[in-house]
Each structure stands twice: as structure tokens, then as C-alpha cells.
Design a protein around this motif. Structure first.
Motif, PDB file in Angstrom:
ATOM      1  N   ALA A   1       6.150 -34.432 -11.155  1.00  7.68           N
ATOM      2  CA  ALA A   1       6.003 -34.168  -9.717  1.00  7.68           C
ATOM      3  C   ALA A   1       5.159 -32.917  -9.505  1.00  7.68           C
ATOM      4  CB  ALA A   1       7.384 -34.025  -9.075  1.00  7.68           C
ATOM      5  N   VAL A   2       3.975 -32.896 -10.120  1.00  6.97           N
ATOM      6  CA  VAL A   2       3.051 -31.762  -9.985  1.00  6.97           C
ATOM      7  C   VAL A   2       1.660 -32.319  -9.710  1.00  6.97           C
ATOM      8  CG1 VAL A   2       4.336 -30.188 -11.507  1.00  6.97           C
ATOM      9  CG2 VAL A   2       2.657 -31.759 -12.500  1.00  6.97           C
ATOM     10  N   SER A   3       0.692 -31.431  -9.460  1.00  7.64           N
ATOM     11  CA  SER A   3      -0.668 -31.909  -9.169  1.00  7.64           C
ATOM     12  C   SER A   3      -1.269 -32.551 -10.420  1.00  7.64           C
ATOM     13  CB  SER A   3      -1.542 -30.731  -8.742  1.00  7.64           C
ATOM     14  OG  SER A   3      -1.764 -29.900  -9.873  1.00  7.64           O
TER      15      SER A   3
ATOM     16  N   GLU B   1       6.569 -44.595  -4.679  1.00  7.13           N
ATOM     17  CA  GLU B   1       6.655 -45.877  -5.395  1.00  7.13           C
ATOM     18  C   GLU B   1       5.392 -46.728  -5.293  1.00  7.13           C
ATOM     19  OE1 GLU B   1       9.992 -48.289  -4.420  1.00  7.13           O
ATOM     20  OE2 GLU B   1      11.398 -46.835  -5.257  1.00  7.13           O
ATOM     21  N   ASN B   2       4.621 -46.513  -4.229  1.00  9.91           N
ATOM     22  CA  ASN B   2       3.427 -47.344  -4.038  1.00  9.91           C
ATOM     23  C   ASN B   2       2.261 -46.926  -4.921  1.00  9.91           C
ATOM     24  OD1 ASN B   2       4.744 -48.796  -2.004  1.00  9.91           O
ATOM     25  ND2 ASN B   2       4.353 -47.097  -0.588  1.00  9.91           N
ATOM     26  N   GLU B   3       2.392 -45.746  -5.507  1.00 12.89           N
ATOM     27  CA  GLU B   3       1.288 -45.276  -6.350  1.00 12.89           C
ATOM     28  C   GLU B   3       1.393 -45.819  -7.772  1.00 12.89           C
ATOM     29  OE1 GLU B   3       0.602 -41.067  -6.395  1.00 12.89           O
ATOM     30  OE2 GLU B   3       0.672 -41.013  -4.185  1.00 12.89           O
ATOM     31  N   GLU B   4       0.273 -45.718  -8.479  1.00 12.79           N
ATOM     32  CA  GLU B   4       0.212 -46.222  -9.865  1.00 12.79           C
ATOM     33  C   GLU B   4       0.825 -45.246 -10.855  1.00 12.79           C
ATOM     34  OE1 GLU B   4      -1.364 -48.855 -11.960  1.00 12.79           O
ATOM     35  OE2 GLU B   4      -0.583 -49.748 -10.114  1.00 12.79           O
ATOM     36  N   VAL B   5       1.329 -45.774 -11.966  1.00 17.26           N
ATOM     37  CA  VAL B   5       1.760 -44.931 -13.080  1.00 17.26           C
ATOM     38  C   VAL B   5       0.526 -44.253 -13.666  1.00 17.26           C
ATOM     39  CG1 VAL B   5       2.582 -45.104 -15.457  1.00 17.26           C
ATOM     40  CG2 VAL B   5       3.768 -46.338 -13.642  1.00 17.26           C
ATOM     41  N   LYS B   6       0.613 -42.946 -13.948  1.00 16.60           N
ATOM     42  CA  LYS B   6      -0.541 -42.243 -14.536  1.00 16.60           C
ATOM     43  C   LYS B   6      -0.334 -42.051 -16.032  1.00 16.60           C
ATOM     44  CE  LYS B   6      -1.560 -39.198 -10.665  1.00 16.60           C
ATOM     45  NZ  LYS B   6      -0.465 -38.380 -10.286  1.00 16.60           N
TER      46      LYS B   6
ATOM     47  N   LEU C   1       5.505 -41.064 -13.915  1.00 14.71           N
ATOM     48  CA  LEU C   1       5.967 -41.969 -12.860  1.00 14.71           C
ATOM     49  C   LEU C   1       5.722 -41.312 -11.508  1.00 14.71           C
ATOM     50  CD1 LEU C   1       9.363 -43.269 -14.286  1.00 14.71           C
ATOM     51  CD2 LEU C   1       7.036 -44.016 -14.790  1.00 14.71           C
ATOM     52  N   PRO C   2       5.016 -41.996 -10.605  1.00 20.80           N
ATOM     53  CA  PRO C   2       4.689 -41.372  -9.309  1.00 20.80           C
ATOM     54  C   PRO C   2       5.952 -41.171  -8.470  1.00 20.80           C
ATOM     55  CG  PRO C   2       4.141 -43.689  -9.299  1.00 20.80           C
ATOM     56  CD  PRO C   2       4.583 -43.379 -10.693  1.00 20.80           C
TER      57      PRO C   2
ATOM     58  N   GLN D   1      13.202 -41.949 -13.248  1.00 24.36           N
ATOM     59  CA  GLN D   1      13.021 -42.030 -11.795  1.00 24.36           C
ATOM     60  C   GLN D   1      11.631 -41.549 -11.430  1.00 24.36           C
ATOM     61  OE1 GLN D   1      16.045 -39.482 -10.289  1.00 24.36           O
ATOM     62  NE2 GLN D   1      17.700 -40.812 -11.018  1.00 24.36           N
ATOM     63  N   GLY D   2      11.263 -41.802 -10.162  1.00 21.65           N
ATOM     64  CA  GLY D   2       9.965 -41.326  -9.680  1.00 21.65           C
ATOM     65  C   GLY D   2       9.831 -39.822  -9.912  1.00 21.65           C
TER      66      GLY D   2
END
Ligand code: ASP
Length: 604
Positions: free
Chosen positions: A334-336, A368-373, A364-365, A395-396
Motif C-alpha cells: 500500500a505504497v506508491s 480491487e479493480n486494479e491489476e496485481v503488480k 495486491l492492489p 488481502q488488498g
């Protein structure tokens, strides 16, 4: 006595009493006609008020008094005037009005503050250890240690144990470290070894019928020193007869639980009773046989899943029998994007340092709508990703790290990742103690360099009875009766049930690369003793310094040892080790050859 009360003792109910205090000047505040002195001793601080008009002679001494002067103060206790109480001091509601002050001793200005909790260069602290030990924080540590040891003695006494002292001048003992040798003057050319532990002697006390022995024992191991190591250290050593593994474990667990709850009640025991985890399980999940379990960061084996992914590194590794493990780092994604790339690059450098070839990851974004990076996401199908997330309980916003390599490398990588991430993310609660047992150790570990088996504990450990036949067929698979007590990433105790049968003991020696001849020379007395009615027995040794370190919440054991050595084994106060007098060496028949004096100087 030069004092009637100590400096932490006086309260409002003592008001009006004539008292005599003695201690060190913690602080002196000269306000002209009135001087305030905070007088300190081991028990606390009391404010002394000296009035020029009422006690001119005392005032003159107080006026010259500097920090760390030693004073004796006679006076009267009074309740502090309204509004001047000090809630930070136990004696903060009263003060002593001085009638008479005697200067017992002056002091040079100390090389560092005794009365302030400041960061001080450790070499300075060691050089002036007697002043360092005068600091209240250090006094708390040393007093805490005393309470621990007293509790252990009382507890074990109540359980029918007796304390027996064993010699310091002895023979080599088998804890796997280098011995310290002491030359014998009476028998030139011969040496005693300082005991690495009282192992043999406590076993011989069982042969002698004492059944329940303990000792607060000093042990000596000539090892390279690390944060939690010292060349001499203290163990609570104990041994019991007619016991099985569970008996020793329950006794020690009862003692450690009661000890914690009595001596450091503000600490939280994470588990009661302590979990027992097999060696295989701790290695597989945490990559270490002494993991810190105050936090999760568990490695989950996903070889089956990764082996079916489209990522060639994983599939070929799995085909070669190398595991793939995944670790969930809560919230770390959960960072940039820039931060994430930097964090993962740092972690990759870290695991490369222990031999891993790389570090794959998936972020994991949060949305939820974003892609896995991350570099490996594309090689996993949606179903595989969902399965992975479920297995890890992710979890996200979580970061998932993947490791795949030779098992040993994966272990080391998991271990270093856990420690580094826990520190970075502040996952380990300093007031929690996560004690647990590791059991079912392999009896031996393979020593690649010397091409032989090494005892994973020591050579007296009894194999698990059902594994004894494996000594002949597959020694690497035999498990020992060993148990280690782990807390917050440190081994705080270790022991085992012992071999008490000569034939079985003799079987161990060749496996660990010892000739029978050498074994008989070193341990002949043990083998002989085993022929005179040796009872089944077992025991443990708990590290007093390490336990004190954890209880005192300090970063290394030097903080809980009154006069420790530095990392290079020196005592900077007394300058030990130091050269011996030529006459001493002559008497011992010893000639010293120093190969490179500059090297010796550099390391001392
Ligand atoms: N002597 C062992 C050690 O110091 C402990 C034990 O087996 O009791 O590690």
C-alpha cells in the motif's frame, strides 16, 4: 550504619522524623540562600534542602558539592510546600531539611552523565564500568538479574533440587566450541580446560544419585563474539533422573512462566502453555530454528501451485525438487509505485546476500479493480492467483514475496526477510515474550567441510528410541530427544534426555569423527561411570544472560552483565587480557610466540 533510611524510602508519614541519608549528588541547584540537592542511592532520589540562614556550615558544604560527590545528610523530613511535589519521584511529596552535611568523598567530573539517560560511547562505558554501573538504568538491570536468579533458586529448591558447584578447572567438554586452556604449574606441559558447560559433571551427579541438581553455572566458550555472546556466560544448568522429555519440559515451562509473571509482570506471555513445534516445521515456516514468533511473516510452501504456473524458474526448480515458498507481508504494497520498486529492490539485495538468485513478488492492489503488480503476476492464471491469495490469507495492499532455490538458501532468505521486515514494519511488540519449544531435532547435522556428522546438540543426547536403528543405516534421519526453548528470536534454553548406556554412547563417537582411542582419553570416565548403574536422566541449561536481556528489554547481554567483555574479548577497564610476567611464563614452562604483534594490538 552511616544512614538511617535509603534515598527511595521516605514518604509523607515520615514527616517530622530526624533522619540521616547518605548517597551521591545527583544534581545540585544553588538558589543563593537555599540549595537543593537531589541525593541518590540504589533505592532512589530524595530532595535535600539546605538553608544558609538555618544551617550555615551545611550550606557551605552543599555549595561546593558537585555531581557525584558523596554526602551524608542529617536533617528532618517535611512535607513539600503546596504545589512543589514531584510526581515523577517516589519520594516526591517530601524533602529533607538539612541540619548537618558531611562530605564523605569528592568526585572528579565523571566522563559521562550518571544522572541522564544519554547515548554514551560503549568503549567509554566499559572503561569506566563502575560509573556506568552507577547509572540508574544499569542498576535496574543488575537488580532485575538478581531477582531472576533468586527466583530460580527458590523455585527449584521447592521442587526438590539442590545446587551443587562443579569445578572450573576441568577437562575439555563437548559443547562444540573452542576451549579456554589453563596451564598447570604443578604438571608442566599439561592443561586444564575451562568448562563449556557442566555437562559431564551434572550427568555424573545423576550417576551419583542426586536426582535433581541445578547450578547457576559459569560457562566458558572461546568463540567469535556476537551481540548475544560472551566468552564467559551464565547458565541455569539442571539435570534430573528418572525423567522423560515431557518431564523436563513441564518443569522448565512452569518455572519460566512463574518467573516471568513474578519478576516482569508488565511483560505479556504470548502463549501459556508454550507451543511445541518440530524442527522441520520451524525451518519450513520460518527458515530458522530460533525464529521470533511475536509476528507472522510465515513462509508457505506453494511448490505444487507454482510448479503448474507459467514461470519457468519455478517449474524447473520444482522439477528439480527445490521448493517454492511464498510470504505475505501485510500492507507492504500500500505504497506508491516508486516506493514499491525501491522496497522490493532492497529486499532482493538482502536475499542475494544469503545466496538467493532473486526475489519474485506480487503486489495486491488496495483497490480491487486494479491489476496485481509485480514481475510474476502474469505467469499465474486468475484461478492460481486466487488460490494463492486464499492459501496465504492475503488481502488488498499486501505484498507477496516468492523464494525458490536450494532448501538451505530458501531457509536463510526467509529468515533474513522475516527479521528485516519485522524491524522495518515494527511488528515485534517489545513487551511480549513468545516462548515456545522446538522438538524433534535431527540428532546430527552434516558437516560438509569435515565430511562427518556433527551432533546437533552434543554427543550425550539420546536419539529418539524408535530412531536408534537408523544410527546403523541412515544417521542423518535419526531424531534426537533434544528440546530448545526459544523466545523472541533467541535460544534461551536447550537440553535433552541423555544416553545412559555405554554401548549406545560408544556408537556415537565414530559417527562424529572421533576415534575410540580419543573418545576414551577424553570421556573414559563417563563411559566407565555408565557401567555402574546409571539412571535414565535428562536436563537442560537456560541462558541467564539472554533471559535477563529479554526481561530487561535491552539489545544485548552486555547490558545485564556487570563486567562484560567487548566484542574482541577485552576488559577495557582492567585491560585484560594482558601479557603475563616473564617469571610466570617460566614457572609454567611456556614460551610465547606472537606472530604479528600489530594484528594482536589491532584486535585488543
Ligand atoms: N550442556 C548443554 C548446553 O550448555 C545443555 C544441556 O544439554 O543441558 O547447551
Amino acid at each position: 550504619m552511616l544512614k538511617t533510611h535509603n534515598c527511595g524510602e521516605l514518604r509523607v508519614e515520615h514527616a517530622g522524623q530526624a533522619v540521616v541519608l547518605a548517597g551521591w549528588v545527583n544534581r545540585q541547584r544553588d538558589q543563593g540562600g537555599v540549595i537543593f540537592i537531589d541525593l541518590r542511592d540504589r533505592w532512589g532520589i530524595t530532595q535535600v534542602v539546605v538553608n544558609a540562614a538555618d544551617a550555615p556550615a551545611a550550606h557551605a558544604i552543599a555549595s561546593d558539592a558537585r555531581s557525584e560527590y558523596v554526602l551524608q545528610v542529617s536533617g528532618q523530613v517535611r512535607v513539600r510546600p503546596e504545589g512543589t511535589s514531584n510526581a515523577d519521584l517516589a519520594t516526591g511529596d517530601i524533602e529533607v531539611v538539612a541540619q548537618d552535611i558531611r562530605l564523605l568523598n569528592a568526585s572528579k567530573t565523571p566522563p559521562f552523565y550518571i544522572n541522564k539517560d544519554e547515548k554514551i560511547d560503549e568503549a567509554r562505558r566499559m572503561q569506566y564500568r563502575y560509573l556506568d554501573l552507577r547509572r540508574p538504568a544499569m542498576q535496574d538491570n543488575i537488580v532485575l538479574r538478581h531477582r531472576m536468579v533468586k527466583f530460580m533458586r527458590d523455585y527449584l529448591d521447592q521442587q526438590g533440587f539442590i545446587e551443587v558447584e562443579t569445578p572450573i578447572l576441568f577437562k575439555t567438554t563437548p559443547e562444540g566450541a573452542r576451549d579456554f586452556l589453563v596451564p598447570s604449574r604443578l604438571q608442566p606441559g599439561k592443561f586444564y580446560a575451562l568448562p563449556q558447560s557442566p555437562q559431564q559433571l551434572k550427568q555424573l551427579l545423576m550417576v551419583a544419585g542426586y536426582e535433581r541438581y541445578f547450578q547457576i553455572a559459569r560457562c566458558f566458550r572461546d568463540e567469535d563474539l556476537r551481540g548475544e555472546r560472551q566468552p564467559e556466560f551464565t547458565q541455569l544448568d539442571l539435570e534430573m533422573s528418572f525423567v522423560e522429555r515431557d518431564d523436563v519440559i513441564s518443569l522448565v515451562e512452569g518455572m519460566i512462566t512463574a518467573l516471568t509473571e513474578t519478576v516482569v509482570p508488565h511483560k505479556r506471555l504470548l502463549w501459556k502453555p508454550f507451543p511445541r513445534i518440530t524442527y522441520t516445521e520451524v525451518m519450513e515456516k520460518y527458515g530458522s530454528d530460533k525464529p521470533d514468533l511475536r509476528y507472522g511473516l510465515e513462509a508457505v510452501d506453494i511448490s505444487d501451485l507454482a510448479g503448474k504456473s507459467g514461470f519457468a524458474v519455478f517449474t524447473s526448480n520444482v522439477a528439480d525438487g527445490k521448493p517454492v515458498k511464498a510470504m505475505r507481508v501485510p500492507g507492504a504494497a500500500a505504497v506508491s509505485g516508486t516506493q514499491l520498486r525501491k522496497d522490493t529492490a532492497d529486499l532482493e539485495t538482502l536475499v542475494r546476500g544469503v545466496g538467493a538468485k532473486g526475489l519474485a513478488w506480487m503486489a495486491l492492489p488496495v483497490d480491487e479493480n486494479e491489476e496485481v503488480k509485480g514481475p510474476v503476476g502474469k505467469y499465474f492464471t486468475i484461478e492460481q492467483k486466487l488460490e494463492l491469495i486464499e492459501r496465504l490469507g492475503a488481502q488488498g495492499g499486501d505484498l507477496i514475496l516468492f523464494l525458490s532455490d536450494k532448501r538451505e538458501i530458501v531457509y536463510n532468505a526467509v529468515d533474513i526477510l522475516r527479521r528485516t521486515l519485522a524491524e522495518k514494519l515494527n511488528l515485534a511488540d517489545p513487551d511480549t515474550l513468545a516462548f515456545f519449544w522446538v522438538i524433534d531435532f535431527p540428532l546430527f547435522l552434516w558437516d560438509e567441510e569435515n565430511q562427518r556428522w556433527d551432533p546437533s546438540q552434543h554427543m550425550f543426547t539420546l536419539p529418539m528410541p524408535e530412531d536408534i536403528p537408523l544410527l546403523d543405516t541412515d544417521p542423518g534421519k535419526a531424531r534426537g530427544t533434544q528440546y530448545d526453548l526459544i523466545c523472541n528470536g533467541y535460544e534461551t534454553g536447550g537440553g535433552s534426555i541423555r544416553i545412559h548406556d555405554r554401548a549406545l554412547q560408544e556408537k556415537i563417537f565414530p559417527l562424529i569423527g572421533q576415534t575410540m582411542e580419543h573418545a576414551k582419553e577424553q570421556f573414559g570416565h563417563m563411559l566407565e561411570a555408565f557401567e555402574y548403574g546409571t539412571p535414565p536422566h535428562g536436563g537442560i541449561a537456560c541462558g541467564v544472560d539472554r533471559l535477563a536481556m529479554l526481561f530487561a528489554s535491552v539489545p544485548n547481554i552486555r547490558e545485564v552483565i556487570a563486567f562484560p567483555k567487548t566484542q574482541t574479548g577485552s576488559d577495557l577497564m582492567a585491560h585484560a587480557p594482558s601479557p603475563a610476567e616473564p617469571g610466570q611464563l617460566e614457572e609454567l614452562g611456556i614460551a610465547v610466540v606472537v606472530e604479528d604483534e600489530t594484528e594482536v594490538e589491532k584486535s585488543s
